[in-house]
Design an enzyme around this catalytic site. Sequence first.
Site, PDB file in Angstrom:
ATOM      1  N   ALA A  31     -20.243  -0.434  45.949  1.00 27.23           N
ATOM      2  CA  ALA A  31     -19.919   0.122  47.265  1.00 27.23           C
ATOM      3  C   ALA A  31     -18.855  -0.753  47.933  1.00 27.23           C
ATOM      4  O   ALA A  31     -18.938  -1.982  47.903  1.00 27.23           O
ATOM      5  CB  ALA A  31     -21.182   0.164  48.119  1.00 27.23           C
TER       6      ALA A  31
ATOM      7  N   GLN B 253     -22.265   7.752  40.961  1.00 23.72           N
ATOM      8  CA  GLN B 253     -23.623   7.329  41.302  1.00 23.72           C
ATOM      9  C   GLN B 253     -24.062   7.944  42.627  1.00 23.72           C
ATOM     10  O   GLN B 253     -23.301   7.921  43.595  1.00 23.72           O
ATOM     11  CB  GLN B 253     -23.709   5.805  41.405  1.00 23.72           C
TER      12      GLN B 253
ATOM     13  N   CYS C 241     -30.234  -0.407  45.152  1.00 20.44           N
ATOM     14  CA  CYS C 241     -29.575  -0.940  46.348  1.00 20.44           C
ATOM     15  C   CYS C 241     -30.587  -1.616  47.270  1.00 20.44           C
ATOM     16  O   CYS C 241     -31.577  -1.011  47.674  1.00 20.44           O
ATOM     17  CB  CYS C 241     -28.837   0.170  47.098  1.00 20.44           C
TER      18      CYS C 241
ATOM     19  N   LYS D 218     -29.825   3.331  37.538  1.00 16.43           N
ATOM     20  CA  LYS D 218     -29.556   1.902  37.677  1.00 16.43           C
ATOM     21  C   LYS D 218     -30.619   1.314  38.577  1.00 16.43           C
ATOM     22  O   LYS D 218     -30.901   1.858  39.645  1.00 16.43           O
ATOM     23  CB  LYS D 218     -28.173   1.683  38.280  1.00 16.43           C
TER      24      LYS D 218
ATOM     25  N   GLY E  54     -25.373  -7.974  35.479  1.00 18.47           N
ATOM     26  CA  GLY E  54     -25.700  -9.183  36.215  1.00 18.47           C
ATOM     27  C   GLY E  54     -25.158 -10.439  35.580  1.00 18.47           C
ATOM     28  O   GLY E  54     -25.553 -10.812  34.464  1.00 18.47           O
ATOM     29  N   ASP E  55     -24.202 -11.047  36.283  1.00 22.55           N
ATOM     30  CA  ASP E  55     -23.665 -12.356  35.915  1.00 22.55           C
ATOM     31  C   ASP E  55     -22.910 -12.363  34.591  1.00 22.55           C
ATOM     32  O   ASP E  55     -22.770 -13.416  33.965  1.00 22.55           O
ATOM     33  CB  ASP E  55     -24.781 -13.419  35.874  1.00 22.55           C
TER      34      ASP E  55
ATOM     35  N   GLY F  74     -19.435  -6.301  37.020  1.00 21.70           N
ATOM     36  CA  GLY F  74     -19.230  -6.002  38.434  1.00 21.70           C
ATOM     37  C   GLY F  74     -18.264  -6.964  39.083  1.00 21.70           C
ATOM     38  O   GLY F  74     -17.042  -6.855  38.958  1.00 21.70           O
ATOM     39  N   ARG F  75     -18.827  -7.973  39.731  1.00 17.95           N
ATOM     40  CA  ARG F  75     -18.014  -8.850  40.586  1.00 17.95           C
ATOM     41  C   ARG F  75     -16.892  -9.558  39.845  1.00 17.95           C
ATOM     42  O   ARG F  75     -15.858  -9.852  40.442  1.00 17.95           O
ATOM     43  CB  ARG F  75     -18.936  -9.871  41.279  1.00 17.95           C
TER      44      ARG F  75
HETATM   45  C1  FMN Z   1     -20.051  -5.441  46.838  1.00 23.10           C
HETATM   46  C2  FMN Z   1     -21.051  -4.899  45.874  1.00 23.10           C
HETATM   47  C3  FMN Z   1     -21.404  -3.570  45.938  1.00 23.10           C
HETATM   48  C4  FMN Z   1     -22.319  -3.050  45.041  1.00 23.10           C
HETATM   49  N1  FMN Z   1     -22.619  -1.735  45.107  1.00 23.10           N
HETATM   50  C5  FMN Z   1     -23.440  -1.191  44.182  1.00 23.10           C
HETATM   51  C6  FMN Z   1     -23.682   0.218  44.163  1.00 23.10           C
HETATM   52  O1  FMN Z   1     -23.164   0.977  44.989  1.00 23.10           O
HETATM   53  N2  FMN Z   1     -24.495   0.697  43.204  1.00 23.10           N
HETATM   54  C7  FMN Z   1     -25.084  -0.113  42.260  1.00 23.10           C
HETATM   55  O2  FMN Z   1     -25.789   0.383  41.396  1.00 23.10           O
HETATM   56  N3  FMN Z   1     -24.882  -1.427  42.264  1.00 23.10           N
HETATM   57  C8  FMN Z   1     -24.069  -1.980  43.191  1.00 23.10           C
HETATM   58  N4  FMN Z   1     -23.828  -3.328  43.166  1.00 23.10           N
HETATM   59  C9  FMN Z   1     -24.509  -4.164  42.147  1.00 23.10           C
HETATM   60  C10 FMN Z   1     -23.636  -4.273  40.894  1.00 23.10           C
HETATM   61  O3  FMN Z   1     -23.502  -3.025  40.276  1.00 23.10           O
HETATM   62  C11 FMN Z   1     -24.237  -5.243  39.880  1.00 23.10           C
HETATM   63  O4  FMN Z   1     -25.464  -4.756  39.419  1.00 23.10           O
HETATM   64  C12 FMN Z   1     -24.450  -6.641  40.459  1.00 23.10           C
HETATM   65  O5  FMN Z   1     -23.340  -7.035  41.243  1.00 23.10           O
HETATM   66  C13 FMN Z   1     -24.657  -7.656  39.344  1.00 23.10           C
HETATM   67  O6  FMN Z   1     -23.603  -7.623  38.419  1.00 23.10           O
HETATM   68  P1  FMN Z   1     -22.352  -8.653  38.476  1.00 23.10           P
HETATM   69  O7  FMN Z   1     -22.928 -10.038  38.407  1.00 23.10           O
HETATM   70  O8  FMN Z   1     -21.553  -8.272  37.259  1.00 23.10           O
HETATM   71  O9  FMN Z   1     -21.628  -8.408  39.750  1.00 23.10           O
HETATM   72  C14 FMN Z   1     -22.927  -3.881  44.064  1.00 23.10           C
HETATM   73  C15 FMN Z   1     -22.574  -5.219  44.015  1.00 23.10           C
HETATM   74  C16 FMN Z   1     -21.654  -5.739  44.891  1.00 23.10           C
HETATM   75  C17 FMN Z   1     -21.306  -7.189  44.805  1.00 23.10           C
END
Ligand code: FMN
Length: 328
Positions: free
Chosen positions: A2, A54, A84, A123, A185-186, A208-209
């Site tokens: 998001a 999603q 979420c 998810k 995650g991570d 993700g990040r």
């Molecule tokens: C700013 C932000 C927005 C996110 N929005 C969503 C979302 O809309 N739907 C979702 O399933 N996960 C969302 N996530 C979670 C990510 O999909 C992911 O599961 C989480 O950040 C861990 O993965 P990462 O370490 O690769 O970032 C969001 C994460 C961040 C940081």
Amino acid sequence: MAGVSVQAFRRQGRRFGAGLVCSEMVSCAGIEHRNERTLGYLRVASDEHPLAIQIFGSEPATMAEAARMVEAAGADLIDINFGCPVRKVTKTGAGATLLDDPDRACRIVEAVAGAADVPVTVKMRRGLEDGSRACLDVGPRLVGAGAAALTLHPRSAKQMYTGTADHSLTAELVELVDVPVIASGDVTSRARAQAVLATTGAAAVMIGRATQGNPWALREILEGGDAQPSREEVAAELILFMRETVRELGERRATSFLKKFYGWYLGHGRFPRPFKQELVQLATLEEVETRLLAAAPGAADVLARLEEELPSADDVLLDLPISIYGGG
Ligand SMILES: Cc1cc2nc3c(=O)[nH]c(=O)nc-3n(C[C@H](O)[C@H](O)[C@H](O)COP(=O)(O)O)c2cc1C
């Protein structure tokens, strides 16, 4: 993500090798009420497939109806958000709260899977509270209800983004279900991706990040190597991203939306720190572009090449009524 995974972000992810990209989460209540901004999330470009859209919500019937629209908009896969942790979402009974109400969660999956012809996936987080193992109970039930794959982000909702993702739970979930499990995650590097895949048996990793302002992370994860992008490449990708985002959100919304991306792109030691502060304070995107091109003059050529290679805006399929262009 998001507030991050706009169309420009997804197209960029595909260009850098992502096998599947996902929209921001889209409110089913927003779709039901034909909220203009919500419908703006359903714009799908020809070059982002395969694309997951999603959805989040708490009412099975509303979600089934939304799923039909999401599919009509061009989603190749519909993902349901049971992860979420943000209060604005959980207080409506949506997102991670549903991990505490497996019966309702199953009714949602059944209704959405029954309404859609494309695969429906879920998810989720590990559970609401720290140490929760709810995902191991709920996950298999969701598969029974029709989920074609599960993505697990093994942090609790309470944890938000603190601590680390406990992928030992991902490994346990893989053992319990006969559908693909995607580990989230991570995962920030090729080494980490390989370790998570090897230790969990997951079918894929979700990034993700690590990709925020850094599509080069995808390349490293897929191909290895430690080639860092040049300043010219970074500035060109950022400017392209800005232009695409303006087309998508309109100038006014894009101007504030983009501010967080400056730090993400220009960090990693790519530009001096004060440069980001300077950009954030500029009033218009035109000024930001000018400043970026002055800091990395070669970026103009890289940008021209990128724009030439991209399908033009005319090639982009937007299957929705013209009134929602600009995002609202
Ligand atoms: C700013 C932000 C927005 C996110 N929005 C969503 C979302 O809309 N739907 C979702 O399933 N996960 C969302 N996530 C979670 C990510 O999909 C992911 O599961 C989480 O950040 C861990 O993965 P990462 O370490 O690769 O970032 C969001 C994460 C961040 C940081």
